[in-house]
Design a protein around this motif. Structure first.
Motif, PDB file in Angstrom:
ATOM      1  N   THR A 373       0.844  -1.207   0.000  1.00  0.00           N
ATOM      2  CA  THR A 373       0.000   0.000   0.000  1.00  0.00           C
ATOM      3  C   THR A 373       0.868   1.242   0.000  1.00  0.00           C
ATOM      4  O   THR A 373       0.532   2.241   0.614  1.00  0.00           O
ATOM      5  N   GLY A 374       2.025   1.152  -0.689  1.00  0.00           N
ATOM      6  CA  GLY A 374       3.015   2.216  -0.630  1.00  0.00           C
ATOM      7  C   GLY A 374       2.771   3.358  -1.585  1.00  0.00           C
ATOM      8  O   GLY A 374       1.648   3.609  -2.038  1.00  0.00           O
ATOM      9  N   ILE A 375       3.874   4.044  -1.921  1.00  0.00           N
ATOM     10  CA  ILE A 375       3.791   5.288  -2.692  1.00  0.00           C
ATOM     11  C   ILE A 375       3.493   5.038  -4.167  1.00  0.00           C
ATOM     12  O   ILE A 375       3.124   5.954  -4.881  1.00  0.00           O
ATOM     13  N   GLY A 376       3.651   3.786  -4.612  1.00  0.00           N
ATOM     14  CA  GLY A 376       3.352   3.468  -5.998  1.00  0.00           C
ATOM     15  C   GLY A 376       4.420   3.926  -6.964  1.00  0.00           C
ATOM     16  O   GLY A 376       5.397   4.586  -6.584  1.00  0.00           O
ATOM     17  N   ILE A 377       4.234   3.555  -8.237  1.00  0.00           N
ATOM     18  CA  ILE A 377       5.214   3.876  -9.281  1.00  0.00           C
ATOM     19  C   ILE A 377       4.503   4.615 -10.407  1.00  0.00           C
ATOM     20  O   ILE A 377       3.512   4.119 -10.951  1.00  0.00           O
ATOM     21  N   PRO A 378       4.969   5.807 -10.792  1.00  0.00           N
ATOM     22  CA  PRO A 378       4.347   6.542 -11.903  1.00  0.00           C
ATOM     23  C   PRO A 378       4.396   5.726 -13.199  1.00  0.00           C
ATOM     24  O   PRO A 378       5.340   4.952 -13.411  1.00  0.00           O
ATOM     25  N   PRO A 379       3.411   5.880 -14.062  1.00  0.00           N
ATOM     26  CA  PRO A 379       3.368   5.098 -15.315  1.00  0.00           C
ATOM     27  C   PRO A 379       4.635   5.241 -16.157  1.00  0.00           C
ATOM     28  O   PRO A 379       5.093   4.268 -16.758  1.00  0.00           O
ATOM     29  N   GLU A 380       5.222   6.445 -16.197  1.00  0.00           N
ATOM     30  CA  GLU A 380       6.403   6.657 -17.041  1.00  0.00           C
ATOM     31  C   GLU A 380       7.645   5.941 -16.509  1.00  0.00           C
ATOM     32  O   GLU A 380       8.635   5.781 -17.235  1.00  0.00           O
ATOM     33  N   HIS A 384      10.972   1.000 -16.475  1.00  0.00           N
ATOM     34  CA  HIS A 384      12.410   1.135 -16.174  1.00  0.00           C
ATOM     35  C   HIS A 384      12.802   0.576 -14.808  1.00  0.00           C
ATOM     36  O   HIS A 384      13.995   0.479 -14.517  1.00  0.00           O
ATOM     37  N   VAL A 385      11.840   0.229 -13.948  1.00  0.00           N
ATOM     38  CA  VAL A 385      12.179  -0.093 -12.557  1.00  0.00           C
ATOM     39  C   VAL A 385      13.025  -1.352 -12.433  1.00  0.00           C
ATOM     40  O   VAL A 385      13.683  -1.553 -11.402  1.00  0.00           O
ATOM     41  N   PHE A 386      13.029  -2.222 -13.462  1.00  0.00           N
ATOM     42  CA  PHE A 386      13.834  -3.440 -13.387  1.00  0.00           C
ATOM     43  C   PHE A 386      15.235  -3.232 -13.967  1.00  0.00           C
ATOM     44  O   PHE A 386      16.011  -4.174 -14.029  1.00  0.00           O
ATOM     45  N   GLU A 387      15.548  -1.990 -14.376  1.00  0.00           N
ATOM     46  CA  GLU A 387      16.891  -1.696 -14.857  1.00  0.00           C
ATOM     47  C   GLU A 387      17.835  -1.473 -13.677  1.00  0.00           C
ATOM     48  O   GLU A 387      17.414  -1.064 -12.603  1.00  0.00           O
ATOM     49  N   ARG A 388      19.102  -1.712 -13.909  1.00  0.00           N
ATOM     50  CA  ARG A 388      20.100  -1.553 -12.844  1.00  0.00           C
ATOM     51  C   ARG A 388      20.245  -0.091 -12.454  1.00  0.00           C
ATOM     52  O   ARG A 388      20.332   0.781 -13.312  1.00  0.00           O
ATOM     53  N   PHE A 389      20.283   0.137 -11.151  1.00  0.00           N
ATOM     54  CA  PHE A 389      20.517   1.450 -10.550  1.00  0.00           C
ATOM     55  C   PHE A 389      19.392   2.448 -10.822  1.00  0.00           C
ATOM     56  O   PHE A 389      19.544   3.629 -10.543  1.00  0.00           O
ATOM     57  N   LEU A 405      19.492  -2.052  -7.192  1.00  0.00           N
ATOM     58  CA  LEU A 405      19.730  -3.303  -7.909  1.00  0.00           C
ATOM     59  C   LEU A 405      18.740  -4.401  -7.537  1.00  0.00           C
ATOM     60  O   LEU A 405      18.735  -5.462  -8.161  1.00  0.00           O
ATOM     61  N   GLY A 406      17.919  -4.168  -6.521  1.00  0.00           N
ATOM     62  CA  GLY A 406      17.036  -5.214  -6.010  1.00  0.00           C
ATOM     63  C   GLY A 406      16.102  -5.785  -7.056  1.00  0.00           C
ATOM     64  O   GLY A 406      16.039  -7.009  -7.248  1.00  0.00           O
ATOM     65  N   LEU A 407      15.375  -4.917  -7.768  1.00  0.00           N
ATOM     66  CA  LEU A 407      14.429  -5.401  -8.774  1.00  0.00           C
ATOM     67  C   LEU A 407      15.149  -5.991  -9.987  1.00  0.00           C
ATOM     68  O   LEU A 407      14.614  -6.869 -10.662  1.00  0.00           O
ATOM     69  N   SER A 408      16.359  -5.512 -10.276  1.00  0.00           N
ATOM     70  CA  SER A 408      17.139  -6.105 -11.364  1.00  0.00           C
ATOM     71  C   SER A 408      17.531  -7.534 -11.017  1.00  0.00           C
ATOM     72  O   SER A 408      17.489  -8.430 -11.870  1.00  0.00           O
ATOM     73  N   ILE A 409      17.903  -7.769  -9.763  1.00  0.00           N
ATOM     74  CA  ILE A 409      18.211  -9.134  -9.311  1.00  0.00           C
ATOM     75  C   ILE A 409      16.972 -10.005  -9.412  1.00  0.00           C
ATOM     76  O   ILE A 409      17.032 -11.167  -9.838  1.00  0.00           O
ATOM     77  N   ILE A 421       7.399 -12.063 -14.954  1.00  0.00           N
ATOM     78  CA  ILE A 421       7.176 -11.085 -13.892  1.00  0.00           C
ATOM     79  C   ILE A 421       6.270  -9.982 -14.432  1.00  0.00           C
ATOM     80  O   ILE A 421       6.477  -9.490 -15.545  1.00  0.00           O
ATOM     81  N   LYS A 422       5.249  -9.633 -13.650  1.00  0.00           N
ATOM     82  CA  LYS A 422       4.269  -8.640 -14.083  1.00  0.00           C
ATOM     83  C   LYS A 422       4.108  -7.584 -12.998  1.00  0.00           C
ATOM     84  O   LYS A 422       4.081  -7.899 -11.809  1.00  0.00           O
ATOM     85  N   LEU A 423       3.976  -6.340 -13.441  1.00  0.00           N
ATOM     86  CA  LEU A 423       3.905  -5.201 -12.523  1.00  0.00           C
ATOM     87  C   LEU A 423       2.600  -4.440 -12.732  1.00  0.00           C
ATOM     88  O   LEU A 423       2.202  -4.169 -13.867  1.00  0.00           O
ATOM     89  N   LYS A 424       1.947  -4.086 -11.620  1.00  0.00           N
ATOM     90  CA  LYS A 424       0.758  -3.238 -11.666  1.00  0.00           C
ATOM     91  C   LYS A 424       0.862  -2.252 -10.514  1.00  0.00           C
ATOM     92  O   LYS A 424       1.015  -2.647  -9.355  1.00  0.00           O
ATOM     93  N   SER A 425       0.830  -0.951 -10.840  1.00  0.00           N
ATOM     94  CA  SER A 425       1.042   0.041  -9.794  1.00  0.00           C
ATOM     95  C   SER A 425       0.325   1.343 -10.139  1.00  0.00           C
ATOM     96  O   SER A 425       0.133   1.676 -11.305  1.00  0.00           O
TER      97      SER A 425
END
Length: 439
Positions: A373-380, A384-389, A405-409, A421-425
Motif C-alpha cells: 500500500t506504498g507510494i506506488g510507481i508513476p506510469p512513465e 524502467h524499474v527493473f533496470e540496474r541502478f 539493484l534489487g528489482l534487477s536481481i 514477472i508482471k507489474l501493476k502500480s
C-alpha cells in the motif's frame, strides 16, 4: 644442403610445438585457477550474507555443491560444517586463513596434498558478530593434469612429429628448387578465387556484426562501471567527511556515537551494493546453480521473519497467505526474489501500511504475488524499474539503504527459472508484483 634445411625446419617445428603446449597448458590452468578462486570468494560473500540474515538455517538448507562451508565462533570452535559433525572437529582458531580473518576481516590459504596432485583453497570472512565463515574447495594441480594427460599428449606429439617431418621435407625440397620454376603469376587461379569470394564476404559480414555487438557490450560495461563508481563514491565521501571531522576534533563527544552510526550505515550500504553486484555478475555470466526442491511457503516465512524488525520500524504490517507450493529451483535465487520484493514493499510504504505475500498453485506453475500500500510507481517509470541502478526517488532510496539493484536481481532470478514477472502500480495507491515460476 637439403638435409640440413630439413633437419633445421623439423627441429624448429618440434620446439615451437613443445613450447606452445607448455604455454597453453600453463596459461589455461592459471586462467581457470583464477576463475575458480574468484568464484569461490564470491560464493563466500553470498554465504556470509545469507548467514548474517538467516543464521545456521541458511547453511542447513543451501546446497553448496563441491564447496565445503565451515562456521567458526570467535573462540575458534566449529559451530557448523557442511561435510562433518561440528562436535567432533578440533579447534580451528590457529588455521592460517582463520587467523587472518580474525585480524584483518578476510583470510586465504592454499594447502597441498602429500603428493602435490591435489590442493585445497580456503577463503574466510569475519562476520559482524565476530565469528568467521570459511569456504573451501579441493581441486587438482597442474602436475595432476600433466600426469592425467600423458597418453593424449604423447599421441599429439607423435602426430606432430609425423606432420612436421612431412611438411619439413616438402618445404626443404621447394626451397632448393630454382625460383624460375614457381608460378607466381596466378598461385590460386581464378576459379578458386571465385569459389572463395562468397565465403570471404560472409566472414567479413560476420566480423562486422561481432564488432557491433562488442561495441554495444562495451558501451553497457562503461555505463555500468560509471554507475557503480558513482554509487560507491557517495557513501565513501560521506565516510571520509565524517572521519575528517572526528580526526580534527570538530565533533563533540556527545555527537560521536551519532557520527559513528552514520559511518557504519554508509559502510553497510557499500557492502550490500557489492553483494548485489556479485549476484548480478553471476547471473549475467551464465553461472549454473544447483537445483533442489523448494517449498515456497517456507522460504517466504523465513524472509518474513527476517524483515519483521524492519517492518516494525516503518510501522508496516507484513503478512503471508496462500498455499505451500513446491517447485524445482535454486533456493538462494528464490529467496532473493521474496526478500527484495518484500523489502521494497516495506521501504517504499507509508506509516500504517501493509505488505501482503500470496502464494498460489497454478497447476503447472506457481504464482507469487507481493502487494503493498506504498507510494506506488508513476506510469512513465514502470518500464524502467527493473533496470540496474534505476530509482524513482533517489534520495529516499539512499536513506533506506537501497542500491537500485534489487528489482534487477529479481528480474534476472525469474529469467533464470524461465518465469515471468508482471507489474501493476498506481501512484499513492500501491504496487502489485506477480512472479510466475514453472514448477
Amino acid at each position: 644442403m637439403s638435409k640440413k634445411i630439413y633437419r633445421n625446419i623439423l627441429f624448429t617445428a618440434l620446439a615451437v610445438f613443445v613450447c606452445s603446449m607448455m604455454f597453453i597448458l600453463g596459461g589455461f590452468y592459471h586462467y581457470f585457477d583464477i576463475q575458480q578462486s574468484e568464484r569461490l570468494f564470491d560464493d563466500l560473500k553470498m554465504a556470509a550474507s545469507g548467514v548474517e540474515r538467516f543464521g545456521v538455517g541458511y547453511l542447513e538448507k543451501t546446497d553448496f555443491g563441491t564447496c565445503r562451508v565451515t562456521w567458526i565462533d570467535p573462540e575458534g570452535k566449529v559451530v557448523y560444517d557442511t561435510a562433518a559433525d561440528a562436535g567432533t572437529m578440533e579447534n580451528h582458531g590457529q588455521r592460517e586463513e582463520i587467523r587472518e580473518a580474525f585480524l584483518e576481516g578476510e583470510g586465504h590459504s592454499v594447502r597441498y596434498s602429500g603428493t602435490l596432485l591435489e590442493k585445497t583453497s580456503y577463503y574466510a570472512k569475519k562476520l559482524s558478530d565476530g565469528s568467521v565463515l570459511r569456504i573451501s574447495r579441493t581441486g587438482i594441480t597442474i602436475g595432476a593434469i600433466v600426469i592425467g594427460m600423458q597418453q593424449p599428449i604423447t599421441l599429439v606429439l607423435m602426430i606432430a612429429l609425423v606432420l612436421s617431418a612431412f611438411f619439413a621435407l616438402r618445404l626443404s625440397e621447394n626451397i632448393v628448387k630454382p625460383i624460375n620454376r614457381l608460378d607466381l603469376e596466378d598461385p590460386l587461379g581464378n576459379d578458386v578465387y571465385e569459389e572463395l569470394s562468397p565465403l570471404l564476404k560472409r566472414i567479413d559480414r560476420q566480423n562486422r556484426e561481432l564488432k557491433r555487438a562488442y561495441m554495444l557490450a562495451e558501451q553497457d560495461r562503461i555505463e555500468f562501471t560509471a554507475n557503480v563508481t558513482h554509487e560507491l563514491k557517495t557513501p565513501l565521501q560521506s565516510i571520509m567527511g565524517t572521519a575528517e571531522l572526528m580526526e580534527n576534533g570538530l565533533v563533540k563527544s556527545d555527537d560521536i556515537p551519532g557520527f559513528a552510526a552514520r559511518m557504519r550505515q554508509e559502510a553497510a550500504r557499500m557492502v550490500t551494493l557489492v553483494e548485489d553486484i556479485i549476484q548480478l555478475s553471476r547471473l549475467d555470466g551464465g553461472d549454473s546453480f544447483p537445483l533442489e526442491i523448494v517449498h515456497l511457503a517456507e522460504v517466504a516465512e523465513e524472509v518474513r521473519t527476517s524483515l519483521l524488525e524492519a517492518a516494525k520500524k516503518k510501522q508496516v504490517t507484513l503478512s503471508l497467505n496462500g498455499q505451500d507450493v513446491v517447485v524445482t529451483g535454486v533456493y538462494r535465487l528464490i529467496m532473493e526474489i521474496f526478500y527484495n520484493l518484500c523489502d521494497n514493499g516495506i521501504q517504499y510504504n507509508v506509516s500504517g501500511g501493509s505488505v501482503e505475500v500470496d502464494i498460489k498453485d497454478g497447476g503447472s506453475r506457481a504464482e507469487i504475488t507481493v502487494k503493498d500500500t506504498g507510494i506506488g510507481i508513476p506510469p512513465e517509470d514502470q518500464s524502467h524499474v527493473f533496470e540496474r541502478f534505476y530509482r524513482i526517488d533517489k534520495s529516499r532510496s539512499r536513506r533506506s539503504g537501497g542500491t537500485g539493484l534489487g528489482l534487477s536481481i529479481v528480474k534476472h532470478a525469474v529469467q533464470y527459472h524461465n518465469g515471468e514477472i508482471k507489474l501493476k502500480s498506481s501512484p499513492n495507491k500501491g504496487t502489485e508484483i506477480r512472479v510466475i515460476l514453472p514448477k
